[in-house]
Design an enzyme around this catalytic site. Sequence first.
Site, mmCIF file in Angstrom:
data_model
loop_
_atom_site.group_PDB
_atom_site.id
_atom_site.type_symbol
_atom_site.label_atom_id
_atom_site.label_comp_id
_atom_site.label_asym_id
_atom_site.label_seq_id
_atom_site.Cartn_x
_atom_site.Cartn_y
_atom_site.Cartn_z
ATOM 1 N N CYS A 178 24.923 32.455 36.425
ATOM 2 C CA CYS A 178 26.238 33.370 36.714
ATOM 3 C C CYS A 178 25.972 34.847 37.661
ATOM 4 C CB CYS A 178 27.026 33.019 35.632
ATOM 5 S SG CYS A 178 26.096 34.279 34.413
ATOM 6 N N HIS A 317 27.728 36.963 30.443
ATOM 7 C CA HIS A 317 28.658 36.072 31.625
ATOM 8 C C HIS A 317 28.345 37.932 32.957
ATOM 9 C CE1 HIS A 317 29.685 32.726 34.522
ATOM 10 N NE2 HIS A 317 31.095 33.510 33.934
ATOM 11 N N ASN A 338 35.579 34.927 39.656
ATOM 12 C CA ASN A 338 34.827 34.161 38.431
ATOM 13 C C ASN A 338 33.700 33.645 39.093
ATOM 14 O OD1 ASN A 338 33.007 33.438 36.350
ATOM 15 N ND2 ASN A 338 34.999 32.040 34.860
#
Length: 371
Positions: A178, A317, A338
């Site tokens: 991520c 994250h 995202n």
Amino acid sequence: MNHLGVFETRFRPRTRHKSQRAQLIPEQITMRTAVLLPLLALLAVAQAVSFADVVMEEWHTFKLEHRKNYQDETEERFRLKIFNENKHKIAKHNQRFAEGKVSFKLAVNKYADLLHHEFRQLMNGFNYTLHKQLRAADESFKGVTFISPAHVTLPKSVDWRTKGAVTAVKDQGHCGSCWAFSSTGALEGQHFRKSGVLVSLSEQNLVDCSTKYGNNGCNGGLMDNAFRYIKDNGGIDTEKSYPYEAIDDSCHFNKGTVGATDRGFTDIPQGDEKKMAEAVATVGPVSVAIDASHESFQFYSEGVYNEPQCDAQNLDHGVLVVGFGTDESGEDYWLVKNSWGTTWGDKGFIKMLRNKENQCGIASASSYPLV
């Protein structure tokens, strides 16, 4: 007796004696019960079969849509059980949404066959503890501090997608990279603002080549470390020249296919949502780390994400803030990109609560590259 009386007498219906009627009632009930019970049993079986058919059809569609394959029948039964349990949780939450008790909806997505701890291990690769340790130990791990621009009035809303500064939603797959996607997203935005050209940059380049800077490929990393690597390396390759594999591979960076570079990075003061809004409004998309450790985040679908259990220090994250605004109910939100593909969330994006005591730590570790 008149004719009417004769008619009444001749055609008066026969009546049973009270005792005869009393004997007949149990017989009628027994007969009706004998007929109804099998019918009810058949109906129950039909409903059960129908429900089972619906469940299996949903499961089949889920596997087909998300290309799911399991090792054997035992694992498939296990995944089906998890799938049904997650569906129940989602339906329960959405009932609360319908009642106006929560501000966001959930939906079944490609992660519906995973236990929550499996999901977290696979997808969340930001290490906030390491981030703090590095910055405390060495000044070189800190960026330039963001200073609010003078004479700037914040707009009510910003969306860098509409300005052409945001690439299409990408998918990190089953790899804790991520941090790489957050890094490339921020640099893609800055490169666009400087050159007017939007170039998709290579996350795999960062996964494979930035380990000497403290990153650990699919096992996690930090956006600031990625910015440091890009600066010292003289750039990062384009996505086209160095495509994503979702695995740790050997480094094969090519100077001839560099898509962008940076000259360092800027850190936004920790926990300061106002300054972060100023940066987003005046500079562009910003890399941030959040607490995405909750099932509500795993299955987010739409609405303003408001998770009271979020921890501003438990950051796991990396994502990209591409704007902000206020919804029709008056709720302030951050618009976040995202890296879990377009089938997650609102076509790959999520609206996260803004101006609510730094919920989910969205302003705890925010930065952007200098170009």
